[in-house]
Structures are given as structure tokens and as C-alpha cells.
Design a protein around this motif. Structure first.
Motif, PDB file in Angstrom:
ATOM      1  N   ASP A  11      37.708  85.214  30.404  1.00  0.00           N
ATOM      2  CA  ASP A  11      36.420  85.883  30.288  1.00  0.00           C
ATOM      3  C   ASP A  11      35.324  84.828  30.165  1.00  0.00           C
ATOM      4  N   TYR A  12      34.591  84.651  31.235  1.00  0.00           N
ATOM      5  CA  TYR A  12      33.516  83.671  31.240  1.00  0.00           C
ATOM      6  C   TYR A  12      32.369  84.193  32.084  1.00  0.00           C
ATOM      7  N   ILE A  13      31.217  83.566  31.932  1.00  0.00           N
ATOM      8  CA  ILE A  13      30.016  83.950  32.659  1.00  0.00           C
ATOM      9  C   ILE A  13      29.593  82.758  33.503  1.00  0.00           C
ATOM     10  N   VAL A  22      29.912  79.702  31.033  1.00  0.00           N
ATOM     11  CA  VAL A  22      29.937  79.931  29.591  1.00  0.00           C
ATOM     12  C   VAL A  22      31.234  80.643  29.218  1.00  0.00           C
ATOM     13  N   PHE A  23      31.982  80.040  28.308  1.00  0.00           N
ATOM     14  CA  PHE A  23      33.224  80.613  27.799  1.00  0.00           C
ATOM     15  C   PHE A  23      32.997  81.076  26.369  1.00  0.00           C
ATOM     16  N   ILE A  50      30.158  75.481  29.012  1.00  0.00           N
ATOM     17  CA  ILE A  50      29.600  75.692  27.687  1.00  0.00           C
ATOM     18  C   ILE A  50      30.581  76.591  26.944  1.00  0.00           C
ATOM     19  N   ILE A  51      30.872  76.245  25.704  1.00  0.00           N
ATOM     20  CA  ILE A  51      31.764  77.057  24.879  1.00  0.00           C
ATOM     21  C   ILE A  51      30.958  77.594  23.712  1.00  0.00           C
ATOM     22  N   LYS A  59      26.858  87.373  24.580  1.00  0.00           N
ATOM     23  CA  LYS A  59      26.230  88.560  25.154  1.00  0.00           C
ATOM     24  C   LYS A  59      24.833  88.249  25.679  1.00  0.00           C
ATOM     25  N   LYS A  60      24.126  87.332  25.044  1.00  0.00           N
ATOM     26  CA  LYS A  60      22.805  86.915  25.528  1.00  0.00           C
ATOM     27  C   LYS A  60      22.939  86.245  26.897  1.00  0.00           C
ATOM     28  N   TYR A  61      23.963  85.417  27.068  1.00  0.00           N
ATOM     29  CA  TYR A  61      24.195  84.790  28.365  1.00  0.00           C
ATOM     30  C   TYR A  61      24.484  85.835  29.434  1.00  0.00           C
TER      31      TYR A  61
END
Length: 65
Positions: A11-13, A22-23, A50-51, A59-61
Motif C-alpha cells: 500500500d503506497y501512493i 509514499v509508504f 518516503i516512509i 491520508k494527506k498524501y
């Protein structure tokens, strides 16, 4: 998606405009050790990872996608 389904290495963005991935890892160690291999397999060399261990930050990402 419920909070129970969020997290882990799958699950990453991907933020394509800034070339970042982003992880969200609730407990980053030792899962964070796998991130360089994932980045090398799935993304170009100029992407950085980014972790975050903060679900709210993650959630902001998501809102940036």
C-alpha cells in the motif's frame, strides 16, 4: 478503504509530479529494509521513497494524487 486495510509494503501512493513514492508503515522496521528493492523493481531511478508511520499524514498524501 478502512484503516485496517491501510499499510504495508503493498500500500503506497505514487506522486508522479514530484517523483515520490509514499509508504505507510505502522511499525517501519524491518519492513523498511525491503523498500530499496521495491523501488528498484517498480520505479525509475529518479523516484525517491518516503516512509510515514502516521496514518493521518499518509491520508494527506492521498489527497495529492
Amino acid at each position: 478503504m478502512t484503516d485496517k486495510n491501510i499499510g504495508g509494503l503493498s500500500d503506497y501512493i505514487v506522486l508522479k509530479k514530484v517523483k515520490e513514492v509514499v509508504f505507510y508503515l505502522h511499525n517501519p522496521y524491518p519492513d523498511c529494509l525491503e523498500i530499496p528493492a521495491i523501488m528498484k523493481q517498480r520505479f525509475p531511478d529518479d523516484y525517491k521513497s518516503i516512509i510515514t508511520s502516521s496514518l493521518e499524514e499518509f491520508k494527506k498524501y492521498r489527497g495529492q494524487v
